[in-house]
Design a protein around this motif. Structure first.
Motif, PDB file in Angstrom:
ATOM      1  N   SER A 212       0.827  -1.207   0.000  1.00 45.33           N
ATOM      2  CA  SER A 212       0.000   0.000   0.000  1.00 45.33           C
ATOM      3  C   SER A 212       0.864   1.261   0.000  1.00 45.33           C
ATOM      4  O   SER A 212       0.641   2.180  -0.801  1.00 45.33           O
ATOM      5  CB  SER A 212      -0.931  -0.001   1.219  1.00 45.33           C
ATOM      6  N   LEU A 213       1.850   1.310   0.886  1.00 47.14           N
ATOM      7  CA  LEU A 213       2.722   2.492   0.946  1.00 47.14           C
ATOM      8  C   LEU A 213       3.535   2.643  -0.328  1.00 47.14           C
ATOM      9  O   LEU A 213       3.738   3.764  -0.821  1.00 47.14           O
ATOM     10  CB  LEU A 213       3.655   2.397   2.158  1.00 47.14           C
TER      11      LEU A 213
ATOM     12  N   LEU B 120      -3.281   1.608  -9.775  1.00 51.76           N
ATOM     13  CA  LEU B 120      -4.346   0.848  -9.120  1.00 51.76           C
ATOM     14  C   LEU B 120      -4.707  -0.416  -9.898  1.00 51.76           C
ATOM     15  O   LEU B 120      -5.158  -1.404  -9.316  1.00 51.76           O
ATOM     16  CB  LEU B 120      -5.582   1.728  -8.942  1.00 51.76           C
ATOM     17  N   SER B 121      -4.486  -0.397 -11.227  1.00 57.92           N
ATOM     18  CA  SER B 121      -4.755  -1.597 -12.030  1.00 57.92           C
ATOM     19  C   SER B 121      -3.841  -2.741 -11.626  1.00 57.92           C
ATOM     20  O   SER B 121      -4.208  -3.918 -11.726  1.00 57.92           O
ATOM     21  CB  SER B 121      -4.559  -1.283 -13.522  1.00 57.92           C
ATOM     22  N   VAL B 122      -2.643  -2.403 -11.164  1.00 60.18           N
ATOM     23  CA  VAL B 122      -1.715  -3.425 -10.686  1.00 60.18           C
ATOM     24  C   VAL B 122      -1.974  -3.729  -9.221  1.00 60.18           C
ATOM     25  O   VAL B 122      -2.069  -4.883  -8.812  1.00 60.18           O
ATOM     26  CB  VAL B 122      -0.260  -2.959 -10.880  1.00 60.18           C
ATOM     27  N   MET B 123      -2.107  -2.666  -8.437  1.00 57.60           N
ATOM     28  CA  MET B 123      -2.246  -2.810  -6.988  1.00 57.60           C
ATOM     29  C   MET B 123      -3.512  -3.588  -6.617  1.00 57.60           C
ATOM     30  O   MET B 123      -3.521  -4.385  -5.671  1.00 57.60           O
ATOM     31  CB  MET B 123      -2.284  -1.421  -6.347  1.00 57.60           C
ATOM     32  N   LYS B 124      -4.594  -3.367  -7.359  1.00 54.38           N
ATOM     33  CA  LYS B 124      -5.874  -4.001  -7.034  1.00 54.38           C
ATOM     34  C   LYS B 124      -6.209  -5.153  -7.977  1.00 54.38           C
ATOM     35  O   LYS B 124      -7.368  -5.471  -8.189  1.00 54.38           O
ATOM     36  CB  LYS B 124      -6.986  -2.951  -7.059  1.00 54.38           C
TER      37      LYS B 124
ATOM     38  N   SER C 244       1.369  -8.274  -7.125  1.00 53.49           N
ATOM     39  CA  SER C 244       1.940  -7.546  -8.261  1.00 53.49           C
ATOM     40  C   SER C 244       2.161  -6.078  -7.895  1.00 53.49           C
ATOM     41  O   SER C 244       1.457  -5.513  -7.053  1.00 53.49           O
ATOM     42  CB  SER C 244       1.028  -7.663  -9.484  1.00 53.49           C
ATOM     43  N   ARG C 245       3.149  -5.457  -8.523  1.00 49.80           N
ATOM     44  CA  ARG C 245       3.536  -4.079  -8.204  1.00 49.80           C
ATOM     45  C   ARG C 245       3.751  -3.286  -9.493  1.00 49.80           C
ATOM     46  O   ARG C 245       4.298  -3.798 -10.476  1.00 49.80           O
ATOM     47  CB  ARG C 245       4.838  -4.075  -7.388  1.00 49.80           C
ATOM     48  N   PHE C 246       3.334  -2.034  -9.455  1.00 52.57           N
ATOM     49  CA  PHE C 246       3.603  -1.129 -10.568  1.00 52.57           C
ATOM     50  C   PHE C 246       5.098  -0.829 -10.603  1.00 52.57           C
ATOM     51  O   PHE C 246       5.724  -0.622  -9.560  1.00 52.57           O
ATOM     52  CB  PHE C 246       2.818   0.170 -10.386  1.00 52.57           C
TER      53      PHE C 246
ATOM     54  N   PRO D 145       2.373   0.814 -20.041  1.00 56.09           N
ATOM     55  CA  PRO D 145       1.553   0.900 -18.827  1.00 56.09           C
ATOM     56  C   PRO D 145       0.451  -0.153 -18.865  1.00 56.09           C
ATOM     57  O   PRO D 145      -0.149  -0.390 -19.931  1.00 56.09           O
ATOM     58  CB  PRO D 145       0.978   2.323 -18.889  1.00 56.09           C
ATOM     59  N   PRO D 146       0.188  -0.828 -17.751  1.00 56.51           N
ATOM     60  CA  PRO D 146      -0.747  -1.962 -17.762  1.00 56.51           C
ATOM     61  C   PRO D 146      -2.130  -1.624 -18.298  1.00 56.51           C
ATOM     62  O   PRO D 146      -2.720  -2.432 -19.025  1.00 56.51           O
ATOM     63  CB  PRO D 146      -0.800  -2.403 -16.297  1.00 56.51           C
TER      64      PRO D 146
END
Length: 600
Positions: free
Chosen positions: A328-329, A400-404, A411-413, A555-556
């Motif tokens: 999250s951070l 957010l597409s990666v984070m969520k 997965s991470r941006f 970009p995803p």
């Protein structure tokens, strides 16, 4: 262990440890392996102007770049300093003091006796161009004379004020190499000196703040400890230093925090030191902050201050690492770091707000993202008026597409890939459907456009269009258009007017009337975007897939557009359909909803 400190220029001339010689002044040896004096007008005037500007400022101290010296002895057994780095500054200061007729140190050029004699007798009456040393020394004296004559026209006290400022308030970083004393072999010791000189001078590699701070900490940490205990403490600190340096060289970690190219960074731990010092951007200001923070009345107090500063260094590093490892951070702070241009100030702001429990700080990080999105209305933004807002929307949507991602919660941006592209041409807003573009006028480019476009649409049929996906009133049969493209690309010559008319008709067939609004826009690197100009959706899709196959960062969310991810029931590859658009906007709104609702 090497010694390092800030010395007023007056102490470089005369200090408590200066030998009892006549006259009692410090002596500096310029070794044979260094080139001669070569500062030109720009260098000399820059030094004089810097000191003058400092005189007029409210600052208490001004710091010159380091000189690196090795202690030695002259033929009489008196101490003499061998200058490894700093000859040009020392010689220029000598010439300034000579013109001012003020006390100065002695400079001895090894194996260049004529230069010794010329510098000692230098005045406006004996300028010479006999050799390069004489020429540049003469020019430096002329420049100094003219500069002071201009400044003293209306100020009889200027010279005394200048000399007082230079000797008492201008400091130099004194870097004293002691480790050579342990080398018994004269040839080996001489080679080591030359190695140090080459590192500092060949290729203009200057000492960094981090190198100076390292020498400072290691030299002060041993005070009050027994010899073995001191060695162990220095080794422990060196090992901790090395570990932090290596971890910060992880590119994902570095670019999460920074927008400076890693390959241009000689020391990554210096970033942590700059956070602690919150110093100016002037060279060596971070080192000066550490030196002043350590300075105390006793050596024991200085050691305590070093321990305190080193513990703070490790605390700061620990926070940065925790942010990087926490999903999250990592994403929320990473978004903040992208939008703000000064990484030192931005990261320091986060550190200052992190002195609370972890859940409170995580909420603060989310609130920072919400604040960045304040005032943005997804229904109103358009390409012509809101490019910055669109970039923020797309960056956050991609993160957010990666984070969520429900299929991969780990997965991470990649801020590394994002910032590397930012540094290499930057990002732009891409039209998913082509916008109307200027006429093409070069036949080579025209033929390439025809070939690529034909390969992208040669298999399309009129039945691929339906009432949901046809946007234009232009009713030419698609198969006829494909045939026109085929015939023109194989023609011996091309009429550019006819070609540009065909291009307009083809784009209109696939185009959407809402070309500049959110549902027709995405984030793409400027270099990739330029290669897609004039292309219809089908061709852009092929190229984006090729970019991805070649491991170029897409970009995803942009990749999802051209892979038709947002409408899995609509897999035709030829155009960005109404259904595609609706689902794309829905996804953006769903992911950004909580950040926009609270922000507006």
């Amino acid at each position: 262990m090497n010694k390092i400190e800030l010395k007023p220029i007056g102490k470089v001339i005369l200090n408590e440890t200066t030998p009892q010689r006549t006259p009692r002044l410090e002596h500096y040896l310029i070794p044979y392996y260094q080139r001669g004096y070569r500062w030109d007008e720009e260098n000399v005037k820059a030094l004089l102007d810097d000191i003058y500007n400092f005189m007029k400022s409210d600052e208490k101290k001004y710091c010159l770049q380091p000189i690196v010296v090795v202690p030695g002895n002259d033929e009489n057994g008196h101490n003499i300093w061998e200058v490894i780095d700093g000859q040009q500054r020392l010689t220029t200061l000598y010439i300034i003091f000579k013109y001012l007729n003020k006390p100065k140190y002695e400079i001895i050029f090894e194996k260049r006796g004529k230069s010794n004699d010329f510098l000692t007798s230098l005045s406006e009456n004996n300028y010479s161009d006999e050799n390069p040393d004489f020429h540049f020394m003469s020019e430096a004296y002329k420049i100094t004379k003219e500069w002071f004559e201009e400044k003293t026209k209306n100020d009889v006290g200027f010279i005394d004020d200048f000399n007082s400022t230079l000797t008492k308030r201008v400091e130099i970083i004194w870097y004293q190499i002691e480790e050579l004393a342990d080398i018994a072999n004269d040839e080996e010791r001489e080679n080591k000196k030359i190695d140090v000189f080459n590192r500092l001078n060949i290729g203009k590699i200057a000492l960094t703040d981090a190198e100076l701070i390292r020498a400072l900490l290691l030299s002060k940490i041993k005070h009050g400890l027994h010899e073995r205990e001191a060695i162990l403490r220095q080794s422990e600190m060196s090992a901790e230093w090395h570990r932090m340096e290596l971890e910060l060289r992880n590119e994902e970690f570095w670019y999460f925090l920074n927008n400076t190219p890693l390959e241009e960074t000689s020391s990554t731990i210096e970033f942590v030191f700059k956070l602690m010092a919150s110093s100016s951007t002037k060279r060596y200001s971070t080192y000066m902050w550490f030196e002043k923070s350590i300075k105390a009345e006793s050596l024991e107090e200085e050691r305590v201050n070093v321990e305190r500063l080193w513990n703070t260094t490790k605390d700061y590093f620990g926070k940065l690492k925790y942010w990087f490892n926490d999903n999250s951070l990592y994403h929320h702070l990473g978004f903040k770091f992208i939008l703000e241009q000064n990484p030192i100030r931005t990261v320091k702001n986060c550190i200052d707000n992190s002195n609370c429990n972890k859940s409170v700080f995580k909420k603060w990080a989310i609130d920072e993202v919400i604040a960045k999105m304040k005032g943005i209305n997804l229904d109103d933004v358009n390409y012509e008026k809101h490019k910055q807002e669109l970039k923020q929307i797309f960056v956050l949507h991609n993160i957010l597409s990666v984070m969520k991602n429900p299929e991969d919660k780990t997965s991470r941006f990649s801020f590394e890939q994002y910032k590397k592209i930012e540094l290499d041409g930057g990002w732009s807003i891409e039209h998913i459907h082509a916008q109307q573009t200027k006429d093409m006028k070069e036949e080579k480019a025209v033929r390439k456009w025809l070939d690529e476009t034909y390969n992208s649409i040669k298999n399309i049929k009129e039945t691929d269009f339906d009432t949901e996906t046809i946007y234009t009133e232009f009713e030419q049969n698609i198969e006829d258009l494909v045939n026109e493209v085929f015939e023109m690309k194989n023609a011996k010559s091309i009429d550019l007017n006819i070609f540009n008319d065909l291009k307009v008709r083809l784009i209109e067939k696939f185009d959407s009337p809402s070309v500049h609004v959110l549902d027709n826009l995405a984030l793409l690197s400027s270099k990739q975007n330029s290669s897609l100009s004039n292309a219809i959706f089908a061709l852009k899709r092929r190229k984006v897939i090729d970019f991805d196959k070649n491991n170029l960062f897409i970009p995803p969310a942009t990749k999802n557009i051209f892979l038709k991810y947002y409408s899995k029931s609509d897999l035709q590859p030829f155009f960005w359909s109404k259904t595609d658009k609706e689902n794309y906007i829905t996804d953006i709104k769903n992911k950004l909803q909580s950040y926009l609702t609270l922000a507006n």
